[in-house]
Design a protein around this motif. Structure first.
Motif, short mmCIF file in Angstrom:
data_model
loop_
_atom_site.label_atom_id
_atom_site.label_comp_id
_atom_site.label_asym_id
_atom_site.label_seq_id
_atom_site.Cartn_x
_atom_site.Cartn_y
_atom_site.Cartn_z
N PHE A 25 0.81 -1.22 0.00
CA PHE A 25 0.00 0.00 0.00
C PHE A 25 0.84 1.27 0.00
O PHE A 25 0.33 2.37 -0.21
CB PHE A 25 -0.94 0.01 1.21
CG PHE A 25 -0.26 -0.17 2.54
CD1 PHE A 25 0.43 0.87 3.14
CD2 PHE A 25 -0.30 -1.39 3.19
CE1 PHE A 25 1.06 0.70 4.36
CE2 PHE A 25 0.32 -1.58 4.42
CZ PHE A 25 1.01 -0.52 5.01
N THR A 26 2.14 1.18 0.26
CA THR A 26 2.98 2.37 0.46
C THR A 26 3.21 3.14 -0.84
O THR A 26 3.61 2.57 -1.85
CB THR A 26 4.35 1.95 1.03
OG1 THR A 26 4.17 1.44 2.34
CG2 THR A 26 5.30 3.13 1.09
N ASN A 27 2.96 4.44 -0.79
CA ASN A 27 3.46 5.31 -1.87
C ASN A 27 4.97 5.37 -1.75
O ASN A 27 5.50 5.46 -0.64
CB ASN A 27 2.90 6.73 -1.73
CG ASN A 27 1.41 6.79 -1.94
OD1 ASN A 27 0.81 5.87 -2.49
ND2 ASN A 27 0.79 7.88 -1.51
N ARG A 28 5.67 5.33 -2.88
CA ARG A 28 7.13 5.34 -2.81
C ARG A 28 7.70 6.20 -3.92
O ARG A 28 7.09 6.35 -4.98
CB ARG A 28 7.67 3.91 -2.89
CG ARG A 28 7.38 3.22 -4.20
CD ARG A 28 7.39 1.72 -4.06
NE ARG A 28 6.16 1.25 -3.46
CZ ARG A 28 5.84 -0.05 -3.37
NH1 ARG A 28 6.65 -0.97 -3.80
NH2 ARG A 28 4.71 -0.41 -2.84
N SER A 29 8.87 6.75 -3.66
CA SER A 29 9.60 7.54 -4.64
C SER A 29 10.98 7.80 -4.05
O SER A 29 11.23 7.51 -2.88
CB SER A 29 8.88 8.86 -4.92
OG SER A 29 9.28 9.87 -4.02
N PRO A 30 11.89 8.37 -4.84
CA PRO A 30 13.20 8.73 -4.27
C PRO A 30 13.12 9.75 -3.15
O PRO A 30 14.11 9.98 -2.45
CB PRO A 30 13.95 9.29 -5.49
CG PRO A 30 13.30 8.66 -6.67
CD PRO A 30 11.85 8.54 -6.30
N GLY B 171 12.50 -6.06 -2.67
CA GLY B 171 11.74 -5.02 -3.36
C GLY B 171 12.60 -4.10 -4.20
O GLY B 171 13.78 -4.35 -4.43
N LYS B 172 11.97 -3.03 -4.65
CA LYS B 172 12.62 -2.10 -5.56
C LYS B 172 12.65 -0.70 -4.97
O LYS B 172 12.33 0.28 -5.62
CB LYS B 172 11.89 -2.08 -6.91
CG LYS B 172 11.88 -3.45 -7.59
CD LYS B 172 11.08 -3.40 -8.88
CE LYS B 172 11.07 -4.76 -9.56
NZ LYS B 172 10.26 -4.75 -10.80
N ALA B 173 13.03 -0.62 -3.72
CA ALA B 173 13.10 0.69 -3.07
C ALA B 173 14.23 1.51 -3.66
O ALA B 173 15.24 0.96 -4.09
CB ALA B 173 13.34 0.52 -1.57
N PRO B 174 14.08 2.82 -3.73
CA PRO B 174 15.21 3.66 -4.15
C PRO B 174 16.42 3.39 -3.27
O PRO B 174 16.30 3.17 -2.06
CB PRO B 174 14.67 5.09 -3.94
CG PRO B 174 13.20 4.95 -3.96
CD PRO B 174 12.88 3.60 -3.40
N ARG B 175 17.59 3.37 -3.85
CA ARG B 175 18.81 3.02 -3.11
C ARG B 175 19.07 3.96 -1.93
O ARG B 175 19.72 3.58 -0.98
CB ARG B 175 20.01 3.05 -4.07
CG ARG B 175 19.99 1.94 -5.10
CD ARG B 175 21.23 2.00 -5.98
NE ARG B 175 21.20 0.97 -6.99
CZ ARG B 175 21.66 -0.26 -6.82
NH1 ARG B 175 22.14 -0.62 -5.65
NH2 ARG B 175 21.61 -1.15 -7.79
N LEU B 176 18.57 5.18 -2.01
CA LEU B 176 18.87 6.14 -0.97
C LEU B 176 18.12 5.85 0.33
O LEU B 176 18.50 6.33 1.38
CB LEU B 176 18.52 7.55 -1.44
CG LEU B 176 19.39 8.11 -2.58
CD1 LEU B 176 18.87 9.47 -3.01
CD2 LEU B 176 20.84 8.21 -2.14
N ALA B 177 17.03 5.11 0.27
CA ALA B 177 16.20 4.89 1.46
C ALA B 177 16.37 3.47 1.98
O ALA B 177 16.38 2.52 1.21
CB ALA B 177 14.74 5.16 1.14
#
Length: 377
Positions: free
Chosen positions: A284-289, A355-361
């Motif tokens: 459900f999480t919105n995600r972005s860099p 998952g495919k989380a941005p590398r920065l987070a």
């Protein structure tokens, strides 16, 4: 500013026209002060109670204005903005539970390992939400009076449940008969800006942030979001940041890629996404860099109204874990600035395995967080 006051007084009296909620921002501080002086002079002569509210932190007014009307302002000295609705960032209510002790999320972020060094003592946490259950035994040692922005003469009593759940994760302290939060000796100051349906307006949020700044709150939990950008809300968040007050905000629960909610989207806040028990980013999480850190947010057990406990999911729940961690950090290293806190959270985050989380987070890890703070700050 007399002409502006004349216009506003006439607009408020225009009962035959439909009004909508607006925020009027003064771009010149002197204009704002002059208007307030003029308006205060007129108040004794205005027949009915005025719905005009001063938003001092951003030099603005919140008031109802007839649709299609606008202030007679030369140039861009007054900017008119919709007073948008904001919703709390929790998914539909989960089931009541009899779970006791330390919830999985509090364990996952390694809060108990930190309690021999820091418990959040003397840290003031603002929770802008639906209020809290002042009779809840898990929160008996954590709560301060706070403020009810919807009914100023009353305690910020929770009539929804969301705010109590958030406060429980941050600072509950009832290990044997209830639950433990992340920072069990932090002080929670509830700011009731949301009604029983979990709805508020931007102006309510701004007033809540203003109250936190004036009352020397250390960190503010904002487990809510909106999709549209509000310059008024940005100005309030930025004003708090400059004053040394950090805001922790949820990314939202729409499962969007490359886009998160405001105010988490503002770089002056800490943007939080949710993970599940397996360490995966919750669907459900919105995600972005723009997300700064991830924390437990799926099937989180915490306090609920009428002395109960409930399992809830959402980036709201993840946000309260991060707010509690910041309270532990500030108790351990007093005087850190919002920029330093944000940097420590990001530097100490544990890389996500899935998952495919941005590398920065990465994922919140309090042991790593305190180690970085001790080593580098």
């Amino acid at each position: 500013m007399r002409r502006i006051a004349d216009w506003l007084q006439h607009s408020l009296a225009a009962n035959e026209r439909r009004h909508s909620r607006k925020i009027l921002r003064f771009t010149n501080p002197g204009d704002y002060r002059s208007f307030l002086e003029e308006w205060v002079r007129r108040l004794p002569g205005i027949d009915s109670p005025t719905p005009v509210r001063a938003l001092g932190l951003i030099q603005a007014l919140a008031c109802p204005i007839p649709e299609g009307d606008s202030p007679p302002s030369p140039g861009d000295r007054i900017i008119c903005e919709e007073d948008e609705k904001v919703a709390i960032a929790g998914l539909p209510k989960g089931e009541i539970t009899s779970d006791k002790g330390i919830p999985w999320g509090v364990r996952r972020i390694k809060a108990p390992e930190a309690w021999s060094r820091t418990t959040g003592h003397r840290i003031r946490v603002g929770v802008i939400d639906t209020g809290v259950d002042f009779q809840h035994p898990d929160l008996a040692h954590s709560l301060e009076r706070g403020i009810n922005l919807l009914q100023r003469s009353m305690l910020p009593q929770d009539d929804n449940g969301h705010g109590t759940h958030i406060a429980g994760t941050i600072a509950a302290a009832n290990q044997y008969y209830g639950m433990m939060g992340v920072a069990p000796r932090a002080s929670v100051h509830p700011i009731k800006a949301f009604d029983n349906n979990g709805t508020a307006y931007v102006s309510d949020i701004v007033l809540g942030i203003d109250w936190c700044v004036r009352n020397h709150i250390d960190v503010v939990n904002m487990s809510f979001g909106m999709r549209t950008r509000s310059k008024s809300l940005l100005n309030a968040v930025a004003g708090a940041y400059r004053s040394g007050v950090l805001i922790v905000a949820s990314s939202g629960n729409d499962g969007r890629k490359e886009e998160i909610d405001y105010p988490a989207r503002y770089h002056q806040s800490v943007a939080v996404g949710a993970i599940n028990r397996q360490g995966r980013i919750a669907a459900f999480t919105n995600r972005s860099p723009l997300i700064d850190i991830y924390a437990p947010g799926e099937r989180i057990s915490s306090a609920w109204i009428r002395g109960k406990h409930r399992i809830m999911s959402g980036t709201s729940m993840a946000t309260s874990h991060v707010t509690g961690a910041v309270a532990l950090l500030l108790s351990y290293r007093p005087g850190l600035s919002p920029a330093q806190i944000k940097a420590i959270l990001k530097q100490s985050a544990k890389p996500l395995k899935y998952g495919k989380a941005p590398r920065l987070a990465g994922e919140l890890d309090i042991s790593r967080m305190l180690h970085i703070a001790e080593r580098d700050y």
